[in-house]
Design a protein around this motif. Structure first.
Motif, PDB file in Angstrom:
ATOM      1  N   GLY A 181     -17.540   3.712 -24.975  1.00 33.82           N
ATOM      2  CA  GLY A 181     -17.712   5.139 -24.732  1.00 33.82           C
ATOM      3  C   GLY A 181     -18.588   5.860 -25.734  1.00 33.82           C
ATOM      4  O   GLY A 181     -18.723   7.086 -25.676  1.00 33.82           O
ATOM      5  N   GLU A 182     -19.212   5.127 -26.615  1.00 32.74           N
ATOM      6  CA  GLU A 182     -20.012   5.743 -27.677  1.00 32.74           C
ATOM      7  C   GLU A 182     -21.227   6.473 -27.117  1.00 32.74           C
ATOM      8  O   GLU A 182     -21.855   6.006 -26.173  1.00 32.74           O
ATOM      9  CB  GLU A 182     -20.464   4.671 -28.668  1.00 32.74           C
ATOM     10  CG  GLU A 182     -21.150   5.198 -29.909  1.00 32.74           C
ATOM     11  CD  GLU A 182     -21.388   4.109 -30.956  1.00 32.74           C
ATOM     12  OE1 GLU A 182     -21.250   2.910 -30.626  1.00 32.74           O
ATOM     13  OE2 GLU A 182     -21.695   4.469 -32.105  1.00 32.74           O
ATOM     14  N   VAL A 183     -21.525   7.613 -27.704  1.00 35.58           N
ATOM     15  CA  VAL A 183     -22.707   8.402 -27.351  1.00 35.58           C
ATOM     16  C   VAL A 183     -23.463   8.711 -28.640  1.00 35.58           C
ATOM     17  O   VAL A 183     -22.863   9.168 -29.614  1.00 35.58           O
ATOM     18  CB  VAL A 183     -22.337   9.718 -26.640  1.00 35.58           C
ATOM     19  CG1 VAL A 183     -23.605  10.534 -26.356  1.00 35.58           C
ATOM     20  CG2 VAL A 183     -21.578   9.442 -25.353  1.00 35.58           C
ATOM     21  N   LYS A 184     -24.762   8.417 -28.629  1.00 35.11           N
ATOM     22  CA  LYS A 184     -25.595   8.723 -29.786  1.00 35.11           C
ATOM     23  C   LYS A 184     -26.827   9.476 -29.325  1.00 35.11           C
ATOM     24  O   LYS A 184     -27.341   9.226 -28.226  1.00 35.11           O
ATOM     25  CB  LYS A 184     -26.017   7.453 -30.524  1.00 35.11           C
ATOM     26  CG  LYS A 184     -24.906   6.782 -31.314  1.00 35.11           C
ATOM     27  CD  LYS A 184     -25.469   5.650 -32.149  1.00 35.11           C
ATOM     28  CE  LYS A 184     -24.404   5.026 -33.028  1.00 35.11           C
ATOM     29  NZ  LYS A 184     -24.942   3.914 -33.860  1.00 35.11           N
ATOM     30  N   LYS A 185     -27.306  10.373 -30.180  1.00 33.54           N
ATOM     31  CA  LYS A 185     -28.490  11.157 -29.833  1.00 33.54           C
ATOM     32  C   LYS A 185     -29.555  10.984 -30.909  1.00 33.54           C
ATOM     33  O   LYS A 185     -29.260  10.918 -32.106  1.00 33.54           O
ATOM     34  CB  LYS A 185     -28.132  12.630 -29.685  1.00 33.54           C
ATOM     35  CG  LYS A 185     -27.257  12.936 -28.486  1.00 33.54           C
ATOM     36  CD  LYS A 185     -27.135  14.431 -28.242  1.00 33.54           C
ATOM     37  CE  LYS A 185     -26.340  14.705 -26.969  1.00 33.54           C
ATOM     38  NZ  LYS A 185     -26.285  16.146 -26.640  1.00 33.54           N
ATOM     39  N   PHE A 192     -28.143   8.201 -25.826  1.00 34.11           N
ATOM     40  CA  PHE A 192     -27.735   6.847 -25.475  1.00 34.11           C
ATOM     41  C   PHE A 192     -26.224   6.832 -25.276  1.00 34.11           C
ATOM     42  O   PHE A 192     -25.479   7.450 -26.044  1.00 34.11           O
ATOM     43  CB  PHE A 192     -28.094   5.864 -26.603  1.00 34.11           C
ATOM     44  CG  PHE A 192     -29.542   5.864 -26.972  1.00 34.11           C
ATOM     45  CD1 PHE A 192     -30.044   6.800 -27.875  1.00 34.11           C
ATOM     46  CD2 PHE A 192     -30.413   4.924 -26.438  1.00 34.11           C
ATOM     47  CE1 PHE A 192     -31.380   6.803 -28.235  1.00 34.11           C
ATOM     48  CE2 PHE A 192     -31.749   4.911 -26.792  1.00 34.11           C
ATOM     49  CZ  PHE A 192     -32.235   5.856 -27.683  1.00 34.11           C
ATOM     50  N   GLN A 193     -25.795   6.076 -24.263  1.00 32.54           N
ATOM     51  CA  GLN A 193     -24.373   6.002 -23.976  1.00 32.54           C
ATOM     52  C   GLN A 193     -23.964   4.563 -23.702  1.00 32.54           C
ATOM     53  O   GLN A 193     -24.694   3.823 -23.033  1.00 32.54           O
ATOM     54  CB  GLN A 193     -24.037   6.881 -22.769  1.00 32.54           C
ATOM     55  CG  GLN A 193     -22.558   7.029 -22.511  1.00 32.54           C
ATOM     56  CD  GLN A 193     -22.272   8.148 -21.514  1.00 32.54           C
ATOM     57  OE1 GLN A 193     -23.174   8.640 -20.840  1.00 32.54           O
ATOM     58  NE2 GLN A 193     -21.028   8.560 -21.435  1.00 32.54           N
ATOM     59  N   PHE A 194     -22.806   4.172 -24.203  1.00 29.70           N
ATOM     60  CA  PHE A 194     -22.232   2.847 -23.962  1.00 29.70           C
ATOM     61  C   PHE A 194     -20.986   3.059 -23.108  1.00 29.70           C
ATOM     62  O   PHE A 194     -20.130   3.875 -23.457  1.00 29.70           O
ATOM     63  CB  PHE A 194     -21.863   2.191 -25.280  1.00 29.70           C
ATOM     64  CG  PHE A 194     -21.728   0.699 -25.250  1.00 29.70           C
ATOM     65  CD1 PHE A 194     -21.275   0.017 -26.368  1.00 29.70           C
ATOM     66  CD2 PHE A 194     -22.054  -0.050 -24.129  1.00 29.70           C
ATOM     67  CE1 PHE A 194     -21.168  -1.372 -26.380  1.00 29.70           C
ATOM     68  CE2 PHE A 194     -21.954  -1.433 -24.115  1.00 29.70           C
ATOM     69  CZ  PHE A 194     -21.503  -2.099 -25.254  1.00 29.70           C
ATOM     70  N   ASN A 204     -21.963  -1.472 -19.396  1.00 27.05           N
ATOM     71  CA  ASN A 204     -23.134  -0.730 -18.977  1.00 27.05           C
ATOM     72  C   ASN A 204     -23.518   0.297 -20.029  1.00 27.05           C
ATOM     73  O   ASN A 204     -22.722   0.652 -20.913  1.00 27.05           O
ATOM     74  CB  ASN A 204     -22.919  -0.062 -17.623  1.00 27.05           C
ATOM     75  CG  ASN A 204     -21.693   0.819 -17.619  1.00 27.05           C
ATOM     76  OD1 ASN A 204     -21.666   1.854 -18.272  1.00 27.05           O
ATOM     77  ND2 ASN A 204     -20.680   0.413 -16.892  1.00 27.05           N
ATOM     78  N   SER A 205     -24.754   0.740 -19.923  1.00 28.01           N
ATOM     79  CA  SER A 205     -25.291   1.691 -20.885  1.00 28.01           C
ATOM     80  C   SER A 205     -26.374   2.506 -20.201  1.00 28.01           C
ATOM     81  O   SER A 205     -26.894   2.121 -19.142  1.00 28.01           O
ATOM     82  CB  SER A 205     -25.879   0.947 -22.091  1.00 28.01           C
ATOM     83  OG  SER A 205     -26.389   1.848 -23.059  1.00 28.01           O
ATOM     84  N   SER A 206     -26.694   3.639 -20.798  1.00 24.60           N
ATOM     85  CA  SER A 206     -27.774   4.459 -20.254  1.00 24.60           C
ATOM     86  C   SER A 206     -28.558   5.095 -21.381  1.00 24.60           C
ATOM     87  O   SER A 206     -28.054   5.289 -22.501  1.00 24.60           O
ATOM     88  CB  SER A 206     -27.209   5.539 -19.319  1.00 24.60           C
ATOM     89  OG  SER A 206     -26.407   6.453 -20.044  1.00 24.60           O
ATOM     90  N   LEU A 207     -29.809   5.395 -21.055  1.00 21.67           N
ATOM     91  CA  LEU A 207     -30.698   6.123 -21.959  1.00 21.67           C
ATOM     92  C   LEU A 207     -31.244   7.305 -21.174  1.00 21.67           C
ATOM     93  O   LEU A 207     -31.813   7.115 -20.091  1.00 21.67           O
ATOM     94  CB  LEU A 207     -31.838   5.224 -22.429  1.00 21.67           C
ATOM     95  CG  LEU A 207     -33.122   5.901 -22.936  1.00 21.67           C
ATOM     96  CD1 LEU A 207     -32.838   6.802 -24.123  1.00 21.67           C
ATOM     97  CD2 LEU A 207     -34.171   4.858 -23.281  1.00 21.67           C
ATOM     98  N   HIS A 208     -31.056   8.487 -21.700  1.00 20.34           N
ATOM     99  CA  HIS A 208     -31.524   9.705 -21.040  1.00 20.34           C
ATOM    100  C   HIS A 208     -32.515  10.403 -21.959  1.00 20.34           C
ATOM    101  O   HIS A 208     -32.228  10.597 -23.146  1.00 20.34           O
ATOM    102  CB  HIS A 208     -30.341  10.627 -20.739  1.00 20.34           C
ATOM    103  CG  HIS A 208     -30.729  11.912 -20.081  1.00 20.34           C
ATOM    104  ND1 HIS A 208     -30.949  12.011 -18.725  1.00 20.34           N
ATOM    105  CD2 HIS A 208     -30.953  13.147 -20.589  1.00 20.34           C
ATOM    106  CE1 HIS A 208     -31.290  13.258 -18.427  1.00 20.34           C
ATOM    107  NE2 HIS A 208     -31.293  13.969 -19.540  1.00 20.34           N
ATOM    108  N   ILE A 209     -33.666  10.751 -21.403  1.00 21.45           N
ATOM    109  CA  ILE A 209     -34.659  11.505 -22.160  1.00 21.45           C
ATOM    110  C   ILE A 209     -34.763  12.899 -21.544  1.00 21.45           C
ATOM    111  O   ILE A 209     -35.031  13.028 -20.341  1.00 21.45           O
ATOM    112  CB  ILE A 209     -36.037  10.824 -22.160  1.00 21.45           C
ATOM    113  CG1 ILE A 209     -35.935   9.408 -22.741  1.00 21.45           C
ATOM    114  CG2 ILE A 209     -37.038  11.656 -22.974  1.00 21.45           C
ATOM    115  CD1 ILE A 209     -37.247   8.641 -22.727  1.00 21.45           C
ATOM    116  N   THR A 210     -34.584  13.895 -22.342  1.00 28.10           N
ATOM    117  CA  THR A 210     -34.693  15.289 -21.896  1.00 28.10           C
ATOM    118  C   THR A 210     -36.123  15.778 -22.099  1.00 28.10           C
ATOM    119  O   THR A 210     -36.716  15.534 -23.147  1.00 28.10           O
ATOM    120  CB  THR A 210     -33.729  16.175 -22.694  1.00 28.10           C
ATOM    121  OG1 THR A 210     -32.388  15.671 -22.530  1.00 28.10           O
ATOM    122  CG2 THR A 210     -33.775  17.613 -22.223  1.00 28.10           C
ATOM    123  N   ALA A 211     -36.648  16.459 -21.105  1.00 19.95           N
ATOM    124  CA  ALA A 211     -37.976  17.073 -21.214  1.00 19.95           C
ATOM    125  C   ALA A 211     -39.018  16.078 -21.722  1.00 19.95           C
ATOM    126  O   ALA A 211     -39.519  16.192 -22.850  1.00 19.95           O
ATOM    127  CB  ALA A 211     -37.909  18.304 -22.117  1.00 19.95           C
TER     128      ALA A 211
END
Lengths: 113, 110
Positions: free
Chosen positions: B53-57, B63-65, B71-78
């Protein structure tokens, strides 16, 4: 300090010839990895060295591929009797033990004609 | 064997739009790393996630675990044109050996 270096940067060879690719890891990095990356594709694990332990060769695609490492320094990836499907960028990476970040070299682009 | 898949394979966005890439492993991971590869370059480490459940910025990157550590995700804003490249996740299972995902190629149009 210096990063991971690889040589040559580019290699063109004829089908059937042998090639040697060299990797100089970052000093102090006990772990060393070789990957293959075909054009537009992901990274395919080839082999992993960790200190004096037996290398993990589970990713080598055939017995034409082999790799050696001298202690915790230079590594050489050898491809015998090259085939056209061996054409790819071969990337080397090193890291400290413990699953930390891998530092990649610039790669060797191999073209087999 | 262990497989790590990423979706989408390609993403084209207009500069300023958001972008997300998703990473899914067939097995539970001990940690996950993210790398960015610029066109013609080599992969460069971005971040490592270890906890469920870790979230790092990192600035515009989040980034989320996943809770199940599969599973994991990478989100880029703007997004900006400097974000162009291929983003790879890479997972390991209690070893130093990483299995890289298939990658998501991001193109940003100005």
């Amino acid at each position: 300090g210096a990063g991971v270096s690889q040589s040559p940067s580019n290699k063109v060879t004829e089908k059937g010839k042998d090639v040697e690719l060299r990797c100089d890891p970052i000093s102090g990095h006990t772990a060393l990895y070789w990957y293959r990356q075909r054009l537009g594709q992901g990274l395919e694990f080839l082999i992993y060295f960790q200190g004096n332990s037996a290398p993990d060769k589970s990713g080598l695609p055939s017995d034409r591929f082999s790799a050696e490492r001298t202690g915790e320094s230079v590594s050489t990836l050898t491809i015998q009797r090259t085939q056209q499907e061996d054409s790819a960028v071969y990337l080397c990476a090193s890291s400290y033990p413990g699953g930390l970040e891998q530092y990649f070299g610039p790669g060797t682009r191999l073209t087999v004609t | 064997g262990q497989q790590v898949m990423q979706i989408p394979q390609y993403q084209h966005v207009q500069e300023g739009e958001d972008f997300t890439t998703y990473c899914n492993s067939s097995t539970t991971l001990s940690n996950i790393q993210w790398y960015k590869q610029r066109p013609g370059g080599h992969p460069v480490f971005l971040i490592q996630l270890v906890k469920s459940g870790e979230v790092k910025k990192q600035k515009r990157l989040t980034f989320q675990f996943g809770e199940a550590k599969k599973n994991s995700s990478l989100h880029i804003t703007a997004t900006q044109t400097t974000d162009v490249g291929t983003y790879f996740c890479a997972g390991s299972r209690n070893t130093d050996k990483l299995i890289f995902g298939t990658g998501t190629r991001l193109q940003v149009f100005p």
